[in-house]
Design a protein around this motif. Structure first.
Motif, short mmCIF file in Angstrom:
data_model
loop_
_atom_site.label_atom_id
_atom_site.label_comp_id
_atom_site.label_asym_id
_atom_site.label_seq_id
_atom_site.Cartn_x
_atom_site.Cartn_y
_atom_site.Cartn_z
N ALA A 113 0.84 -1.21 0.00
CA ALA A 113 0.00 0.00 0.00
C ALA A 113 0.87 1.25 0.00
CB ALA A 113 -0.94 -0.01 1.21
N TRP A 114 1.85 1.27 -0.87
CA TRP A 114 2.92 2.25 -0.79
C TRP A 114 2.46 3.69 -0.99
CZ3 TRP A 114 5.30 5.34 -4.73
CH2 TRP A 114 4.68 5.24 -5.98
N ASN A 115 1.32 3.89 -1.69
CA ASN A 115 0.83 5.27 -1.89
C ASN A 115 -0.65 5.39 -1.55
OD1 ASN A 115 -0.25 3.82 -3.99
ND2 ASN A 115 0.44 5.19 -5.63
N GLU A 116 -1.13 4.53 -0.66
CA GLU A 116 -2.55 4.55 -0.28
C GLU A 116 -2.78 5.36 1.00
OE1 GLU A 116 -4.75 0.88 -0.25
OE2 GLU A 116 -3.37 -0.04 -1.69
N ASP A 117 -3.99 5.89 1.10
CA ASP A 117 -4.47 6.54 2.32
C ASP A 117 -3.53 7.64 2.82
OD1 ASP A 117 -6.68 4.93 2.26
OD2 ASP A 117 -5.99 3.53 3.79
N GLY A 118 -2.97 8.36 1.88
CA GLY A 118 -2.17 9.53 2.24
C GLY A 118 -0.71 9.27 2.53
N LYS A 119 -0.26 8.04 2.41
CA LYS A 119 1.16 7.76 2.68
C LYS A 119 2.04 8.45 1.64
CE LYS A 119 4.68 4.13 2.68
NZ LYS A 119 5.31 4.61 1.45
N GLY A 120 3.15 9.01 2.11
CA GLY A 120 4.10 9.65 1.21
C GLY A 120 5.12 8.67 0.65
N ARG B 41 3.60 7.45 6.63
CA ARG B 41 2.14 7.30 6.86
C ARG B 41 1.65 8.32 7.87
NH1 ARG B 41 0.14 3.24 4.01
NH2 ARG B 41 1.36 1.32 3.81
N ILE B 42 2.54 8.77 8.76
CA ILE B 42 2.15 9.75 9.77
C ILE B 42 2.32 11.17 9.22
CG2 ILE B 42 2.54 10.54 12.12
CD1 ILE B 42 1.49 7.63 11.85
N TYR B 43 3.49 11.45 8.66
CA TYR B 43 3.76 12.72 7.99
C TYR B 43 4.27 12.40 6.58
CZ TYR B 43 3.51 14.97 12.59
OH TYR B 43 3.09 15.43 13.81
N ARG C 191 -5.59 8.86 8.28
CA ARG C 191 -5.76 7.46 7.90
C ARG C 191 -4.55 6.62 8.31
NH1 ARG C 191 -7.40 8.92 1.85
NH2 ARG C 191 -5.92 10.57 2.41
N GLY C 192 -3.39 7.19 8.25
CA GLY C 192 -2.21 6.48 8.75
C GLY C 192 -2.28 6.27 10.24
N VAL C 193 -2.66 7.29 10.98
CA VAL C 193 -2.80 7.17 12.43
C VAL C 193 -3.83 6.11 12.78
CG1 VAL C 193 -3.55 8.37 14.52
CG2 VAL C 193 -2.06 9.54 12.87
N ALA C 194 -4.97 6.11 12.09
CA ALA C 194 -6.03 5.13 12.38
C ALA C 194 -5.54 3.71 12.15
CB ALA C 194 -7.25 5.43 11.52
N TYR C 195 -4.76 3.52 11.09
CA TYR C 195 -4.24 2.18 10.80
C TYR C 195 -3.42 1.65 11.98
CZ TYR C 195 -1.17 -1.42 8.88
OH TYR C 195 -0.47 -2.58 8.69
N TYR C 196 -2.50 2.45 12.47
CA TYR C 196 -1.66 1.98 13.57
C TYR C 196 -2.41 1.89 14.89
CZ TYR C 196 2.21 2.26 10.33
OH TYR C 196 3.03 2.06 9.24
N LYS C 197 -3.34 2.79 15.13
CA LYS C 197 -4.14 2.68 16.35
C LYS C 197 -4.93 1.38 16.37
CE LYS C 197 -4.83 7.38 18.08
NZ LYS C 197 -4.41 7.05 19.45
N ASN C 198 -5.54 1.04 15.24
CA ASN C 198 -6.29 -0.22 15.16
C ASN C 198 -5.37 -1.41 15.37
OD1 ASN C 198 -8.78 1.00 14.67
ND2 ASN C 198 -8.47 1.01 12.46
#
Length: 504
Positions: free
Chosen positions: A49-56, A110-112, A124-131
């Motif tokens: 998911a290298w460029n999904e959900d806002g990941k740089g 994913r965070i910044y 979305r990155g934060v939510a992924y790791y929180k889950n």
């Protein structure tokens, strides 16, 4: 898993013969009370998911996608093991193995996405790791979280040179603070930076890893200083702002292979110790003892002077920087996979050769009878594990030690992987010998890896998981290998042999 340069090494038990620390049989002790057993992997190697959900974009994304010829099988981390989408399935695998902890990393991008702290992290990155982290806690599995596992946001490299610039220190510290704020309630084990030797030597010295900066004997040392300062600032942020509330622990992960002296001659023993101080001590000594190792400072200064330079290629650590770095550990983390033999060179390398290997100035080799793993450097000699642990105990004043990576790679990927079972059995047996015979304060062991992953420049050619991943299947199907069943029994029985034969 770290890719290890052939001429980098570690040594220990320096006055012993080659057989001094080997076991005649598998250690039958139960693991000590409170001993933690876990499995591991890292975001850039399994998530996809290298460029999904806002990941740089990261330096590894750019490198593998734009220069496919640099990767053994022309693969990239775009999909990897697809754990970003299959994380629930992966956590069920971890649960079924009965382990105490799971080591994972957070993808900075994913965070910044650009690496810089903004007003608001990527939701979305934060939510992924929180889950992910909350689900681990719900399964009664302790997360061990690494903040940086080589995947630098590409923009930080483009804007100012990444780890070569002092600017990276405060930028990393800002990112670390954000992670402590966001995930501190779920995480008690933090590691700041994974394998700085590989980041610095391969990324900014020899240039065989991204960002592929070829500045041998210069870039690697500048990177080393910045990595250590970044780690130290992150540690102090946790210590001052989060420790009282979250009651966690923080350290840095340093890797090394074990190099056994080729003979008992003093010159070979000295060469081995010197090489250790360059490869492990370059990062461990400032953190555990203060300042660069003396032999590193002396040799780089001498070789710089002989080459006609006005000052050493090794940057100085000021008294303030030494004080900032020294003591920034709550335990010692070691990644270890393989052993080599080491001996002294007959002649000093040319002073015009400014490479890290020339600064070390040793010769290494691999005995033909030692089993090999999936890459050229991967030589299996289980006593090296015990010797390394004893060396760490003696060199760093008997710290608490946690093995954060150890495992076996091959190229076949067979499900009947008895060779991997033998590797785990013999290496963990030497860990128990170190605990019960040598009184090493080893409190945890982490197997790499729970599943096959994208192994950096060798792509999917090197397979290291206890679960096979079918990289030809769009669904990335997981299948347990024989070693998964073996390691599950070890984790549940807390012993390497039949429980009825185990002793306390």
């Amino acid at each position: 898993m770290g890719f290890v340069s052939i001429l980098l090494f570690a040594l220990g038990c320096v006055h012993c013969s080659i057989t001094c620390c080997s076991s005649a049989e598998v250690n039958k002790h139960f693991f000590p009370p409170g001993f933690k057993i876990g499995v591991a992997n890292a975001a850039p190697q399994i998530e996809g998911a290298w460029n999904e959900d806002g990941k740089g974009e990261t330096i590894w994304d750019r490198y593998a996608i734009s220069q496919p010829d640099t990767i053994y099988d022309h693969s990239s981390p775009q999909v990897a093991s697809d754990s970003y989408h299959k994380w629930r399935e992966d956590l069920e695998m971890v649960k079924e193995m009965g382990v105490d902890h799971y080591r994972l990393s957070i993808a900075w991008a994913r965070i910044y996405p650009d690496g810089y702290k903004t007003d608001k992290p990527n939701e979305r990155g934060v939510a992924y790791y929180k889950n992910l982290l909350r689900s681990l806690r719900a399964l009664n599995i302790e997360p061990m979280v690494t903040l940086y596992h080589w995947d630098l946001p590409q923009k930080l490299q483009d804007d100012f040179g990444g780890w070569l610039s002092p600017k990276i220190v405060d930028i990393f510290a800002d990112y670390a603070r954000t992670c402590f704020e966001l995930f501190g309630d779920e995480v008690k084990w933090w590691t700041t930076i994974n394998e700085p030797k590989q980041i610095c030597e391969l990324g900014y010295g020899s240039g065989v890893f991204p960002p592929a900066i070829n500045l041998p004997g210069v870039g690697n040392y500048q990177c080393a200083k910045n990595v250590l300062l970044a780690h130290a600032k992150a540690y102090h942020i946790y210590d001052k702002e989060f420790r009282q509330k979250n009651q966690g622990k923080v350290s840095i992960v340093i890797d090394t292979i074990w190099f056994e002296p080729n003979t008992t001659k003093p010159v070979d023993i000295e060469a081995s110790e010197r090489a250790l101080q360059f490869s492990f001590g370059l990062y461990g000594n400032p953190v555990f003892n203060g300042d660069w190792p003396a032999v590193v400072k002396a040799r780089v200064a001498q070789r710089s002077k002989q080459a006609g330079l006005k000052k050493s290629r090794l940057p100085t650590l000021s008294p303030e920087e030494i004080a900032l770095i020294n003591g920034t550990h709550d335990f010692l983390c070691i990644n270890h996979y393989a052993s080599h033999m080491v001996s002294a060179l007959s002649d000093e390398p040319p002073f015009t050769d400014t490479s890290f290997d020339a600064d070390i100035g040793v010769n290494d080799s691999i005995p033909s009878e030692w089993p090999k793993g999936g890459e050229a450097w991967f030589a299996v000699w289980p006593p090296g594990m015990r010797k390394l642990l004893v060396w760490l105990k003696n060199t760093y004043n008997n710290p608490e030690i946690v093995i954060t990576e150890n495992g076996f790679s091959d190229n076949a990927g067979t499900l009947e992987d008895d060779h991997r079972i033998n590797y785990y059995r013999d290496y963990v047996s030497n860990c128990l010998d170190a605990i019960y015979i040598d009184n090493v304060n080893l409190t945890g062991y982490t197997a790499w890896s729970i599943l096959d992953d994208w192994e950096w420049r060798v792509g999917y050619h090197s397979l290291i998981g206890m679960y096979k991943v079918d990289f030809n299947d769009p669904n990335r199907a997981r299948t347990p290998r024989k070693s998964a069943g073996y390691f599950t029994q070890v984790a549940k029985n807390r012993c390497l042999v039949d429980p009825k034969d185990c002793v306390h």
